[in-house]
Design a protein around this motif. Structure first.
Motif, PDB file in Angstrom:
ATOM      1  N   LYS B  51       0.836  -1.210   0.000  1.00  0.00           N
ATOM      2  CA  LYS B  51       0.000   0.000   0.000  1.00  0.00           C
ATOM      3  C   LYS B  51       0.868   1.258   0.000  1.00  0.00           C
ATOM      4  N   THR B  52       1.972   1.204   0.762  1.00  0.00           N
ATOM      5  CA  THR B  52       2.880   2.353   0.806  1.00  0.00           C
ATOM      6  C   THR B  52       3.512   2.572  -0.572  1.00  0.00           C
ATOM      7  N   PHE B  53       3.918   1.483  -1.173  1.00  0.00           N
ATOM      8  CA  PHE B  53       4.509   1.552  -2.511  1.00  0.00           C
ATOM      9  C   PHE B  53       3.533   2.190  -3.502  1.00  0.00           C
ATOM     10  N   VAL B  54       2.307   1.720  -3.495  1.00  0.00           N
ATOM     11  CA  VAL B  54       1.299   2.251  -4.421  1.00  0.00           C
ATOM     12  C   VAL B  54       1.037   3.730  -4.131  1.00  0.00           C
ATOM     13  N   TRP B  55       1.043   4.059  -2.852  1.00  0.00           N
ATOM     14  CA  TRP B  55       0.817   5.458  -2.471  1.00  0.00           C
ATOM     15  C   TRP B  55       1.929   6.356  -3.028  1.00  0.00           C
ATOM     16  N   ILE B  56       3.172   5.898  -2.892  1.00  0.00           N
ATOM     17  CA  ILE B  56       4.301   6.704  -3.382  1.00  0.00           C
ATOM     18  C   ILE B  56       4.248   6.842  -4.906  1.00  0.00           C
ATOM     19  N   ILE B  57       4.005   5.739  -5.583  1.00  0.00           N
ATOM     20  CA  ILE B  57       3.996   5.774  -7.047  1.00  0.00           C
ATOM     21  C   ILE B  57       2.853   6.626  -7.577  1.00  0.00           C
ATOM     22  N   TYR B  99      -1.284   1.881 -10.790  1.00  0.00           N
ATOM     23  CA  TYR B  99      -2.680   2.269 -11.084  1.00  0.00           C
ATOM     24  C   TYR B  99      -3.530   1.045 -11.398  1.00  0.00           C
ATOM     25  N   PHE B 100      -3.002   0.167 -12.253  1.00  0.00           N
ATOM     26  CA  PHE B 100      -3.770  -1.041 -12.603  1.00  0.00           C
ATOM     27  C   PHE B 100      -4.081  -1.875 -11.360  1.00  0.00           C
ATOM     28  N   SER B 101      -3.091  -1.934 -10.446  1.00  0.00           N
ATOM     29  CA  SER B 101      -3.297  -2.785  -9.268  1.00  0.00           C
ATOM     30  C   SER B 101      -4.509  -2.324  -8.470  1.00  0.00           C
ATOM     31  N   GLU B 102      -4.703  -1.017  -8.394  1.00  0.00           N
ATOM     32  CA  GLU B 102      -5.858  -0.515  -7.650  1.00  0.00           C
ATOM     33  C   GLU B 102      -7.163  -0.837  -8.377  1.00  0.00           C
TER      34      GLU B 102
END
Lengths: 261, 214
Positions: B51-57, B99-102
């Motif tokens: 989640k942190t990774f996705v947030w940063i990206i 983005y796709f992961s979300e």
């Protein structure tokens, strides 16, 4: 010997004790109906028996052999769990058909996937698939849907959907078929067709456990009735004993309330 | 400068955009699925890490990410990245996978639990349940949001120019020095046509998947 024996099953969700030690047994070919008001633990009992929930303690015996032991904290491997699961079939209240597959494919999917694990699948692919298809068609004919093989679930009435889901469960030839309030999600005028199918299965000696609110139906179709309240079995016996001559005050009260409806 | 050679130079530029687009899509879709599993993991550390990774990206500009991938390995670790295109693809794939992961996560979590339970009582394995039953329903539900991202991706490919990868707009801009503005304007047409085709394609897919409801 009993085909199924459940001993002292308990289950809590957080602090709520839903099953407080439920026991019952049944013979092969019997139909057992479980009645009781909402929140009495009927559905949880079915879900524990079908491994959708893990009972906290208690045992399940199949053909007299220990089948599940709640005290045994060792994790059951997924493969073992599947093998056990295949002894039972479960028909859900809300059908849970696979919307992207048509009727016949809904029924054939699980048997096909299972067949792929057979050693001779590759050599006899055609025959095995034909056999599965023939079997699925026969079962759909038994539930009166031979004219709907190529329809999608969204094109069916609730009663037809539930009949597909019964056929889907039967296709795996379970030893015991469980029903979780099979008519509760249906319009009143559609319940009849489901009850008719279950009666037919009973006459063919399919072993069934039915959680239901249809008291009259349960009385007609069952060899044994179990009345549950607050997570325990209050009374059990033949329909005559439990429904005509209930001994327990709570059973009488429940049946009286159901009659008023 | 004759018209033909300008057009062919623009085509060369647009080939770069198309290459970035195709490679990103090809790698970011599966990577996105894997990341979505991470963000749904029952094991908390993996879940929070993802989640942190996705947030940063998702929370920082793609342009910044391009610069970081391009220059950070060389400046910080003295292993300079060997090609600019590699840097572009790394940045794009990671960015779009996030983005796709979300979108995948939303799609997967929207499938009712009853579908999994039905699979379980029918003796299917977890992977059979996912690939034979759930995935298709997820795809139907995420076509529209994915198509949005894909169309954004087409246009984002022109960001590659910030680390001097000669995509179409960079190619066209060179001609402004010679007093020509129309090559720059005409790049819009390339994007419009490409996205027009994609819009039709996604419309077709949506229609194909419309054979059932639910």
């Amino acid at each position: 010997m009993s085909i199924l024996e459940i001993k002292n099953l308990t289950k809590s969700f957080g602090k709520t004790e839903v099953l407080k030690g439920v026991s019952f047994s049944m013979e092969e070919g019997e139909v057992v109906s479980i009645i009781g008001s909402s929140g009495s633990g009927k559905t949880t009992l079915l879900r524990c028996a079908n491994f959708l929930e893990k009972a906290d303690s208690g045992q399940i015996f199949l053909d007299g052999n220990l089948f599940y032991d709640g005290q045994d904290k060792k994790k059951i491997s997924p493969a073992e769990l599947r093998q056990k699961q295949l002894n039972f079939g479960l028909v859900f209240q809300d059908f849970h058909l696979f919307p992207q597959y048509n009727v016949i494919d809904n029924v054939m999917l699980a048997p096909l996937l299972l067949a792929k694990e057979q050693e001779d699948y590759k050599q006899n692919k055609k025959e095995i698939e034909q056999q599965i298809r023939k079997n699925a068609e026969e079962i759909l004919d038994r539930v009166g849907l031979s004219d709907k093989l190529n329809n999608y679930p969204c094109e069916l009435s609730g009663g037809q959907k539930q009949r597909v889901s019964i056929a889907r469960a039967l296709a795996l030839k379970p030893r015991i078929l469980f029903f979780d309030e099979p008519t509760s999600a249906l319009d009143p005028e559609l319940t009849g067709e489901i009850l008719k199918v279950i009666r037919k299965l009973a006459s063919e000696h399919v072993t069934m456990v039915i959680v239901t609110h249809e008291i009259n139906f349960a009385q007609g179709v069952s060899d044994k009735i179990i009345f549950m309240a607050d997570g325990v079995v209050i009374e059990e016996g033949t329909p005559e004993e439990v429904i005509q001559n209930p001994k327990n005050e709570r059973t009488r009260h429940f049946l009286h309330k159901m009659n008023e409806k | 400068m004759e018209f033909q050679s300008i057009v062919s130079s623009l085509f060369e530029g647009f080939y770069v955009n198309c290459f970035i687009f195709a490679m990103t899509l090809l790698m970011a879709l599966p990577l996105g699925l894997i990341i979505s599993f991470g963000s749904m993991a029952k094991f908390r550390p993996i879940k929070w890490l993802t989640k942190t990774f996705v947030w940063i990206i998702r929370g920082t500009p793609l342009m910044l990410q391009l610069f970081v991938v391009m220059y950070a390995p060389g400046i910080l670790f003295e292993i300079p990245i060997n090609s600019r295109m590699t840097a572009v693809l790394i940045a794009f794939v990671i960015n779009y996978a996030a983005y796709f992961s979300e979108i995948f996560r939303g799609g997967i979590e929207s499938i009712p639990r009853g579908q999994y339970e039905a699979c379980q009582v029918l003796g299917m394995t977890k992977s059979q349940a996912f690939f034979k039953v759930v995935l298709f329903q997820v795809i139907k539900r995420i076509v529209a949001p994915i198509s949005n991202e894909v169309i954004t991706l087409v246009k984002d490919t022109s960001l590659a120019r910030v680390i001097s990868v000669a995509e179409i707009i960079m190619c066209a801009e060179r001609f402004t020095k010679k007093g020509l503005i129309w090559p720059l304007f005409s790049t819009g047409i390339y994007f419009l046509i490409f996205n027009g085709i994609l819009t039709l394609l996604f419309g077709y897919i949506e229609k194909k998947l419309d054979y059932y409801k639910g």
